[in-house]
Design an enzyme around this catalytic site. Structure first.
Site, PDB file in Angstrom:
ATOM      1  N   PRO A   2      57.365  69.589  81.060  1.00 18.66           N
ATOM      2  CA  PRO A   2      56.564  70.364  80.103  1.00 18.66           C
ATOM      3  C   PRO A   2      55.192  69.732  79.897  1.00 18.66           C
ATOM      4  CG  PRO A   2      58.623  69.573  79.103  1.00 18.66           C
ATOM      5  CD  PRO A   2      58.512  68.946  80.446  1.00 18.66           C
ATOM      6  N   GLU A   3      54.159  70.555  79.967  1.00 17.90           N
ATOM      7  CA  GLU A   3      52.803  70.088  79.693  1.00 17.90           C
ATOM      8  C   GLU A   3      52.351  70.708  78.373  1.00 17.90           C
ATOM      9  OE1 GLU A   3      50.225  70.502  83.131  1.00 17.90           O
ATOM     10  OE2 GLU A   3      51.895  70.141  84.484  1.00 17.90           O
TER      11      GLU A   3
END
Ligand SMILES: [Zn+2]
Length: 297
Positions: A2-3
């Site tokens: 996840p960014e």
């Protein structure tokens, strides 16, 4: 992994569901995920506290309590937060948890569970953390405690920060011989960009990921300063999801996959010029770019 846009989604889905609830019980299945101050202190200090809100900084999430404590967490590669729906408290006592879990089975690799309830008699929910790879971490910072643990203090500007200008980027990277993509991943300068969005940003800006940062021209720094917040805001917007959809997919399917233009499209046609995207390794990270649209010098 996840960014920033995904972590922002997690925050906007989870925060309204847990704010105002009391932490009734904490079940630590995997003590190693509590990085500070150790699982027993973590549980003792937080039990009985009320959640007052949630925020994001870079890829970190912070859950705040009314007395000023902060639970900081990082999802790393595969960490996932999930809130299971509320049940009236009397239906959900200790002996009925089995029944509750039959309806809302725990995900595999669930390492931590916060059992939450309304202060008076009322709804009970669970905030569950699962993580296949087990790299995700939790820290508890007491009210006023200096954060020397999480690394969050060392983060650079948020992409949407007005101070993220061409001058700012050039001041930090302008003399660097490192690849521009590697620079974009430097969390101490810009917080929250990872492999996927670095590829997207460089594609939109028309800059080859392997270009040494010190070869970028003034208008290319301008372009980057414009594209970084624009792309991140675009993907946050595209990532919007309801709590129901999020629960339905167990928090695993809210990614921007259909909207990515470069990342993951190696061998396919570039939507701008029709040339094939190619894949290479830049600074140890797999990277996709269009050799025609993204000038290598
Ligand atoms: Zn192209």
């Amino acid at each position: 992994m996840p960014e920033l846009p995904e972590v922002e989604t997690v925050k906007s889905v989870i925060a309204p569901q847990i704010t105002g609830l009391k932490i009734k019980e904490i079940c630590v299945r995997t003590p190693g995920i509590i990085a500070h101050p150790g699982p027993e202190k973590f549980v003792r200090r937080l039990t009985g506290q009320k959640v007052s809100g949630m925020s994001r900084r870079g890829k970190f999430l912070t859950i705040r309590t009314e007395c000023g404590d902060r639970i900081v967490l990082h999802l790393r590669m595969t960490g996932c937060l999930l809130v299971t729906p509320g049940k009236a408290a009397e239906e959900c006592g200790e002996k009925d948890r089995k029944k509750y879990c039959e309806e809302y089975p725990e995900e595999k690799h669930t390492h931590l569970i916060f059992r939450l309830s309304e202060e008076k008699e009322g709804v009970q929910k669970e905030l569950r953390f699962s993580d296949m790879r087990r790299f995700g971490r939790f820290w508890l910072l007491r009210d006023g405690e200096e954060d020397t643990y999480t690394g969050m203090e060392k983060l650079g500007l948020e992409p949407e920060d007005k101070e993220l200008t061409a001058e700012y980027l050039r001041a930090h990277f302008g003399k660097s011989r490192k690849a521009v993509k590697t620079c974009l991943l430097d969390q101490s300068v810009i917080a929250g960009i990872g492999n996927i969005y670095a590829d997207e940003i460089l594609f939109t800006a028309g800059i080859h990921p392997a270009r040494p940062a010190n070869s970028l021209l003034a208008d290319e720094w301008e372009s980057l300063a414009e594209v970084i917040p624009e792309r991140i805001a675009y993907f946050i917007e595209k990532n919007r999801i309801t709590p129901e959809e999020y629960l339905e997919t167990k928090g695993q399917d809210y990614r921007n996959t259909p909207y990515l233009q470069a990342y993951g499209h190696e061998g396919e046609r570039c939507p701008v010029c029709g040339n094939a995207f190619c894949r290479m390794v830049v600074g140890g990270r797999g990277s996709t770019c269009c050799p025609r649209c993204q000038k290598s010098e």
